[in-house]
Design a protein around this motif. Structure first.
Motif, short mmCIF file in Angstrom:
data_model
loop_
_atom_site.label_atom_id
_atom_site.label_comp_id
_atom_site.label_asym_id
_atom_site.label_seq_id
_atom_site.Cartn_x
_atom_site.Cartn_y
_atom_site.Cartn_z
N GLU A 206 67.90 70.50 27.07
CA GLU A 206 67.43 70.18 25.72
C GLU A 206 68.21 69.01 25.13
OE1 GLU A 206 67.85 73.95 23.80
OE2 GLU A 206 65.87 74.67 24.45
N ASN A 207 69.51 68.96 25.36
CA ASN A 207 70.31 67.83 24.88
C ASN A 207 69.84 66.52 25.51
OD1 ASN A 207 71.89 69.43 23.24
ND2 ASN A 207 73.62 69.54 24.66
N ALA A 208 69.51 66.60 26.80
CA ALA A 208 69.03 65.41 27.50
C ALA A 208 67.69 64.95 26.94
CB ALA A 208 68.91 65.69 28.99
N LEU A 209 66.80 65.90 26.62
CA LEU A 209 65.51 65.54 26.05
C LEU A 209 65.68 64.79 24.74
CD1 LEU A 209 63.27 68.72 26.54
CD2 LEU A 209 63.01 66.49 27.66
N VAL A 210 66.58 65.28 23.88
CA VAL A 210 66.79 64.65 22.58
C VAL A 210 67.42 63.27 22.76
CG1 VAL A 210 68.06 64.79 20.41
CG2 VAL A 210 66.99 66.84 21.36
N GLN A 211 68.50 63.22 23.53
CA GLN A 211 69.18 61.93 23.67
C GLN A 211 68.30 60.89 24.34
OE1 GLN A 211 72.27 61.17 26.70
NE2 GLN A 211 73.65 60.61 25.03
N SER A 212 67.61 61.25 25.40
CA SER A 212 66.78 60.29 26.12
C SER A 212 65.60 59.81 25.27
CB SER A 212 66.28 60.88 27.44
OG SER A 212 65.58 62.09 27.23
N ALA A 213 65.03 60.70 24.47
CA ALA A 213 63.92 60.29 23.60
C ALA A 213 64.40 59.27 22.57
CB ALA A 213 63.34 61.51 22.89
N GLU A 214 65.59 59.48 22.03
CA GLU A 214 66.11 58.55 21.03
C GLU A 214 66.49 57.21 21.65
OE1 GLU A 214 67.78 61.63 17.67
OE2 GLU A 214 69.20 60.81 19.12
N ILE A 215 67.02 57.24 22.85
CA ILE A 215 67.33 55.97 23.54
C ILE A 215 66.04 55.21 23.83
CG2 ILE A 215 68.23 54.98 25.68
CD1 ILE A 215 70.31 57.23 25.71
N ARG A 216 65.02 55.92 24.28
CA ARG A 216 63.72 55.28 24.54
C ARG A 216 63.12 54.71 23.27
NH1 ARG A 216 61.60 53.36 28.84
NH2 ARG A 216 59.51 54.17 28.47
N SER A 217 63.31 55.41 22.15
CA SER A 217 62.73 54.94 20.88
C SER A 217 63.33 53.61 20.44
CB SER A 217 62.93 55.99 19.78
OG SER A 217 64.29 56.03 19.36
N LEU A 218 64.50 53.27 20.95
CA LEU A 218 65.15 52.00 20.62
C LEU A 218 64.74 50.87 21.56
CD1 LEU A 218 68.71 53.41 19.86
CD2 LEU A 218 67.04 52.59 18.20
N GLY A 219 63.80 51.16 22.44
CA GLY A 219 63.28 50.14 23.35
C GLY A 219 64.08 49.99 24.63
N LEU A 220 64.95 50.94 24.92
CA LEU A 220 65.77 50.89 26.13
C LEU A 220 65.17 51.78 27.21
CD1 LEU A 220 69.24 51.21 24.36
CD2 LEU A 220 68.09 49.11 25.07
N ASN A 221 65.35 51.40 28.47
CA ASN A 221 64.79 52.21 29.55
C ASN A 221 65.82 52.67 30.57
OD1 ASN A 221 65.18 49.86 31.18
ND2 ASN A 221 63.14 49.12 30.58
N VAL A 222 67.11 52.39 30.32
CA VAL A 222 68.15 52.84 31.23
C VAL A 222 69.43 53.13 30.44
CG1 VAL A 222 68.92 50.48 31.75
CG2 VAL A 222 69.42 52.32 33.36
N ASN A 223 70.14 54.16 30.87
CA ASN A 223 71.43 54.50 30.27
C ASN A 223 72.48 54.58 31.37
OD1 ASN A 223 73.54 55.41 28.68
ND2 ASN A 223 72.83 57.53 28.64
N LEU A 224 73.56 53.82 31.22
CA LEU A 224 74.63 53.83 32.21
C LEU A 224 75.68 54.90 31.92
CD1 LEU A 224 75.29 49.97 32.59
CD2 LEU A 224 73.73 51.41 33.90
#
Length: 258
Positions: free
Chosen positions: A35-53
């Motif tokens: 669930e934490n991953a779902l929230v964090q990844s959705a917010e990162i995607r909402s900023l126009g990013l497609n990868v997290n290091l």
């Protein structure tokens, strides 16, 4: 490179969800990790990013180690692997690529007087313990692995991991990783040293360079040095093409290339 807790950047800049340190969720079970991953990844995607290091696969197995500490999923290798597996599922559902870090596992690395990191474990011990989480990530299709600027004398007594052809070989051949290898942050203040380190990382087999620059033209100097290395024969064009093909293949596979 977005992590959790004290290492998070986006909550301060964009008021995204503020998480506690990743370690604090270790007792909440795999569903919370998902669930934490779902929230964090959705917010990162909402900023126009497609990868997290910023997905820490290291384990805080040495209580005295402050390089990883509460940035880790757990202080237990098996539990960290389980939590990571559910976390990656959340990222995959949001179509956010991630890099596991910091291979070969720095949970027991010691900080040296010159600021470098040293791992004194033998390869067999690393394989049995630190590499559990990385094997889990690779099995589940993790797209990137960030390889550290850390010495492991039992594997390569001369080169830090991100400059070590042997460390890259282990990732590719022994752990079966076919994705993108990202060098650890090349932060040298001296631009010539930074450029040389870019060449060493590429020569070792890194596909992407994590190379922040803090002065106008800094990146241009690195690119120029790489071109000169190719022209002079100290860096092969085949080595560059291998990474380019790997990067483009990943983009096509994940629908990121229009």
């Amino acid at each position: 490179s977005e992590e959790f807790g004290r290492s998070a950047i986006l909550p301060k800049k964009f008021s995204t969800t503020s998480f506690a340190n990743l370690y604090s969720y270790r007792g909440d079970g795999p569903v919370t990790a998902y669930e934490n991953a779902l929230v964090q990844s959705a917010e990162i995607r909402s900023l126009g990013l497609n990868v997290n290091l910023g997905v820490v696969a290291d384990v805080w197995s040495d209580p005295s180690n402050r390089q990883i500490g509460t940035r880790a999923f757990s202080d237990d290798f098996e539990k960290a692997s389980l939590l990571l597996s559910y976390f990656l599922q959340g990222y995959r559902e949001r179509n956010l690529l991630c890099a596991l870090k910091v291979f070969p596992g720095t949970g027991e690395a010691s900080l040296q007087a010159d600021g470098s990191l040293l791992i004194e474990k033998e390869k067999a011990a690393l394989s049995a313990e630190e590499w559990q989480t990385y094997r889990t990530g690779i099995r589940l299709g993790a797209e990137l692995i960030l390889i550290g600027r850390v010495m492991v004398p039992d594997i390569d007594p001369e080169n830090p991991a991100c400059f070590s052809p042997e460390m890259v070989r282990i990732l590719r051949e022994e752990l079966g990783f076919n994705g993108l290898i990202v060098s650890d942050e090349l932060t040298d203040e001296d631009i010539e040293a930074k450029a040389e380190n870019c060449i060493k990382a590429l020569s070792a087999g890194c596909d992407i360079l994590f190379c922040p620059v803090h002065s106008p033209g800094g990146l241009d100097d690195c690119v120029k040095a790489i071109r000169e290395a190719i022209a002079g024969g100290s860096l092969s064009w085949d080595r560059i093409e291998e990474s380019v093909i790997r990067i483009l293949t990943m983009k096509i596979y994940r629908g990121l290339l229009s």
